[in-house]
Each structure stands twice: as C-alpha cells, then as structure tokens.
Design a protein around this motif. Structure first.
Motif, short mmCIF file in Angstrom:
data_model
loop_
_atom_site.label_atom_id
_atom_site.label_comp_id
_atom_site.label_asym_id
_atom_site.label_seq_id
_atom_site.Cartn_x
_atom_site.Cartn_y
_atom_site.Cartn_z
N GLN A 28 -8.44 4.25 -3.88
CA GLN A 28 -7.71 3.71 -5.03
C GLN A 28 -7.97 4.54 -6.28
OE1 GLN A 28 -5.36 1.86 -5.60
NE2 GLN A 28 -5.52 1.07 -7.71
N GLN A 29 -9.23 4.91 -6.47
CA GLN A 29 -9.59 5.71 -7.64
C GLN A 29 -8.91 7.08 -7.62
OE1 GLN A 29 -13.78 6.69 -7.90
NE2 GLN A 29 -13.71 6.85 -10.12
N MET A 42 0.84 -1.20 0.00
CA MET A 42 0.00 0.00 0.00
C MET A 42 0.88 1.24 0.00
SD MET A 42 -2.74 1.27 2.88
CE MET A 42 -3.31 2.98 2.87
N ARG A 43 0.54 2.20 -0.85
CA ARG A 43 1.28 3.45 -0.92
C ARG A 43 0.69 4.45 0.07
NH1 ARG A 43 0.36 1.83 -6.24
NH2 ARG A 43 2.25 1.20 -7.36
N TRP A 44 1.50 4.92 0.98
CA TRP A 44 1.01 5.88 1.95
C TRP A 44 2.08 6.91 2.34
CZ3 TRP A 44 3.58 6.33 6.59
CH2 TRP A 44 4.43 5.27 6.95
N GLU A 45 3.34 6.61 2.07
CA GLU A 45 4.43 7.45 2.59
C GLU A 45 4.37 8.89 2.12
OE1 GLU A 45 4.76 4.53 1.19
OE2 GLU A 45 5.96 3.20 2.47
N ASP A 46 3.90 9.11 0.91
CA ASP A 46 3.87 10.48 0.36
C ASP A 46 2.57 11.21 0.65
OD1 ASP A 46 6.42 10.08 -0.70
OD2 ASP A 46 5.63 9.31 -2.60
N TYR A 47 1.66 10.54 1.37
CA TYR A 47 0.38 11.16 1.64
C TYR A 47 0.46 12.04 2.89
CZ TYR A 47 -4.59 11.72 1.07
OH TYR A 47 -5.83 12.26 0.84
N GLY A 84 -2.87 -12.61 9.49
CA GLY A 84 -3.24 -11.42 8.72
C GLY A 84 -2.14 -10.38 8.88
N GLY A 85 -2.02 -9.46 7.98
CA GLY A 85 -1.00 -8.45 8.12
C GLY A 85 -0.73 -7.73 6.82
N GLY A 86 0.12 -6.72 6.89
CA GLY A 86 0.41 -5.88 5.74
C GLY A 86 -0.26 -4.54 5.88
N ASP A 87 0.31 -3.53 5.24
CA ASP A 87 -0.17 -2.16 5.42
C ASP A 87 -1.65 -2.00 5.06
OD1 ASP A 87 2.29 -1.39 6.33
OD2 ASP A 87 2.91 -0.37 4.49
N PHE A 88 -2.06 -2.59 3.94
CA PHE A 88 -3.47 -2.40 3.55
C PHE A 88 -4.40 -3.16 4.48
CE2 PHE A 88 -7.22 -3.35 0.79
CZ PHE A 88 -7.70 -2.06 0.76
N ALA A 89 -3.95 -4.29 5.00
CA ALA A 89 -4.76 -5.01 5.98
C ALA A 89 -4.94 -4.17 7.24
CB ALA A 89 -4.12 -6.35 6.32
N TYR A 90 -3.86 -3.49 7.67
CA TYR A 90 -3.96 -2.62 8.84
C TYR A 90 -4.86 -1.42 8.54
CZ TYR A 90 0.24 -5.30 10.09
OH TYR A 90 1.13 -6.30 10.35
N ALA A 91 -4.73 -0.90 7.30
CA ALA A 91 -5.60 0.22 6.91
C ALA A 91 -7.06 -0.20 6.90
CB ALA A 91 -5.19 0.74 5.53
N TYR A 92 -7.33 -1.43 6.51
CA TYR A 92 -8.70 -1.97 6.54
C TYR A 92 -9.24 -1.98 7.97
CZ TYR A 92 -11.65 -6.13 7.44
OH TYR A 92 -12.58 -7.00 7.93
N VAL A 93 -8.42 -2.38 8.93
CA VAL A 93 -8.85 -2.41 10.32
C VAL A 93 -9.20 -0.99 10.80
CG1 VAL A 93 -8.10 -2.84 12.70
CG2 VAL A 93 -7.61 -4.52 10.91
N ILE A 94 -8.33 -0.03 10.51
CA ILE A 94 -8.59 1.35 10.89
C ILE A 94 -9.86 1.86 10.21
CG2 ILE A 94 -7.72 3.73 10.75
CD1 ILE A 94 -4.87 2.48 10.90
N GLN A 128 -1.20 -1.70 -4.10
CA GLN A 128 -0.12 -2.40 -4.78
C GLN A 128 -0.52 -3.87 -4.94
OE1 GLN A 128 2.86 -1.03 -1.84
NE2 GLN A 128 3.97 -0.14 -3.57
N PRO A 129 0.15 -4.60 -5.81
CA PRO A 129 -0.20 -6.02 -6.00
C PRO A 129 -0.22 -6.79 -4.69
CG PRO A 129 1.34 -5.32 -7.71
CD PRO A 129 1.24 -4.17 -6.72
N GLY A 130 -1.28 -7.54 -4.49
CA GLY A 130 -1.40 -8.36 -3.29
C GLY A 130 -2.11 -7.70 -2.13
#
Length: 295
Positions: A227-228, A1-6, A163-173, A234-236
């Motif tokens: 995403q839009q 997941m891209r978030w660093e530049d946000y 479970g895990g990964g940035d987008f999975a954590y973003a889903y929880v939030i 990112q893939p996965g």
C-alpha cells in the motif's frame, strides 16, 4: 484492490491443463492426511493438517519429509504468466510480493529473498511434499519452495464462507508466501523438530497455530508495504480481508461443520486470533511484530 496495471511474475507454473490427474487427497501414497479426513468428515474441504504436516503452513515433519522427497517428481508446467483473468491476478499478486519482500526482508532481517514458484492446478497435482488436492486449500511446500493453489478455493471462500474480493484473495496468497518467509528465516525447520518431539497431538496443533498466525501477520506486513509503495488498496479492501480471516478461523469452521468447537484441535487459530495478527502486520509493517512464538 488495484492490480491490473501491475507487472506479472514469471514464477507461475500453470498446471491447470493437466486436469487434476497428478494427485489426490490421499497423497498418492496411501497416506490419508488429517486435512483430507476433515474434508471427508466435516465440510467437504478444510484448512486442517495432519499432525505430521503443516498443510497450509508447509512445515513438514522430518519423517514425512524424507518420504515425500522420494515420491514421484512433480510434472513441470509453463512458467510464463497465464493469460486468463484469474491467472493474471495471481501472477500480479505474486509479483507484488516479490517486489515488496525483495526489499524489506534484507532490510529488516538481513536475509535475501529467494523467489518461490506458485503452482496453479485444477483438482490435484504432485508436489515435493506428496499429493496436492483442492480439498487441502492453498499450501506451501518447503521441500520445493513452491506455493500450490487451486483457484476453486476462492469460489469456496465466496460461496460457502462469505469471504471474497480481490484483496481477500491476495491475503490468502500472501499468507502462503508468509510461510516461505518463515522457511527462509529458518522457522519452519525448528517447528518440524519441535513437532517431532511433541508429546501429544494437542501440542503439535498448538505449534501449527503459531505458525499460521505468524503467516497471517506476514501477509499484513506485505500489504502495509504494498500500500505504501503502490497504493493497491481501495475502500472496503481491508474489511473484506478481515472478514475472510474471520470466516476461516478454526472456531467458525468447526462450529459450522459440527455445531461445537474443540480448541485443542485448532491448527490455524480462532477467528479473533487471525484478525488480530493480520491487523498487527497491517499496522506495523514490521516482521518482528509477527513473533507469535513469543506470545
């Protein structure tokens, strides 16, 4: 997941330096919540709720809410974005939710988006809904319109549940922000009243399941628009979020903890249901597609 530049949200209250002294799984008031019972009796932590409280959903029954608002006020922490990596990530995800929902909630539902605070804590803290504990998992409190998160939950997701990964954590939030959306739409107060009239624990739990599945769907709606607008995925990423939804289904948690499942005791929905509703929001991007109460 891209978030660093946000951008980072300024609506983060960082209480982690308090060291967990502000609350406990017993709520600080002698009330032992069902989530805490599940934690103690099953797997050390859980996503379950007391029949009077939607712990993760944050929908508090009226009689409990009236007591909670009289409890010790929560200590306020800094509201600037934290400087550590996890704090920065949480602040970025919160900002992405703010920007997406500030646009689509008025557009789709004619309701202004009021930005909630997100409280980071370590171990325990106070909320306007009573004591908060890492054992409860992330939750939303409608009394102060704040999301409470001990980021140790993410380690538990990765190490214990797969479970895990940035987008999975973003889903929880974003699931917890989904409960805030439900509150703004007036859904949580209706659930409070319906649970107060429920004739059994099973009926109250069934209402909780519908609230939680709707929040899963709303997290998907957020992701679709993020995403839009910003190409965050990112893939996965989606696969990881779906795997997380599967891992935290009530059936999976109960089977891992006790070897069998009790559907009437579900409070968040089965793995299949959680995947179904997350995907529904991802595919539609439409709040109205998340009406779990019409199913």
């Amino acid at each position: 997941m891209r978030w660093e530049d946000y951008r980072r949200s300024d609506n983060v209250e960082d209480r982690r330096a308090d060291g967990g002294g502000g609350g406990s799984m017993f709520g600080g008031s002698g009330n032992l919540g069902f989530g805490a019972v599940v934690v103690l009796g099953l797997i050390g932590w859980a996503l379950g709720i007391d029949p009077r409280i939607l712990i993760s959903g944050g929908a508090m029954l009226a009689n409990h809410a009236s007591k909670a608002t009289q409890s010790e006020p929560a200590r306020q922490g800094p509201t600037a974005a934290p400087t550590d990596q996890m704090g920065q990530f949480v602040a970025a995800v919160l900002a992405e939710n703010e920007d997406v929902w500030s646009e689509i909630l008025p557009e789709q539902k004619g309701v202004a988006y009021v930005k909630p605070k997100l409280v980071l804590y370590s171990g325990g803290t106070r909320s306007a809904c009573g004591g908060a504990s890492a054992a409860m998992g992330p939750f939303y409190c409608p009394n102060d319109q704040k999301v409470y998160l001990d980021t140790a939950f993410f380690r538990e997701m990765k190490q214990r549940l797969g479970g895990g990964g940035d987008f999975a954590y973003a889903y929880v939030i974003s699931h917890e922000i989904g409960h805030h959306i439900q509150n703004l739409l007036g859904i949580l107060p209706k659930v409070q009243r319906a649970q107060a009239r429920a004739s059994s624990k099973g009926q109250a739990n069934a209402l909780s399941v519908r609230v939680e599945l709707m929040a899963d769907c709303l997290a998907g709606v957020w992701a679709a628009h993020a995403q839009q607008k910003y190409q965050i995925l990112q893939p996965g990423d989606i696969e990881k979020a779906v795997a997380t939804a599967q891992a935290i289904g009530d059936d999976q948690l109960q089977k891992a903890a006790q070897g069998y499942i009790v559907p009437d005791s579900f409070t968040h929905g089965s793995s299949a249901q959680r995947q179904q509703w997350l995907n529904a929001g991802l595919k539609s991007g439409d709040v109205d597609s998340c009406n779990t109460f019409a199913q």
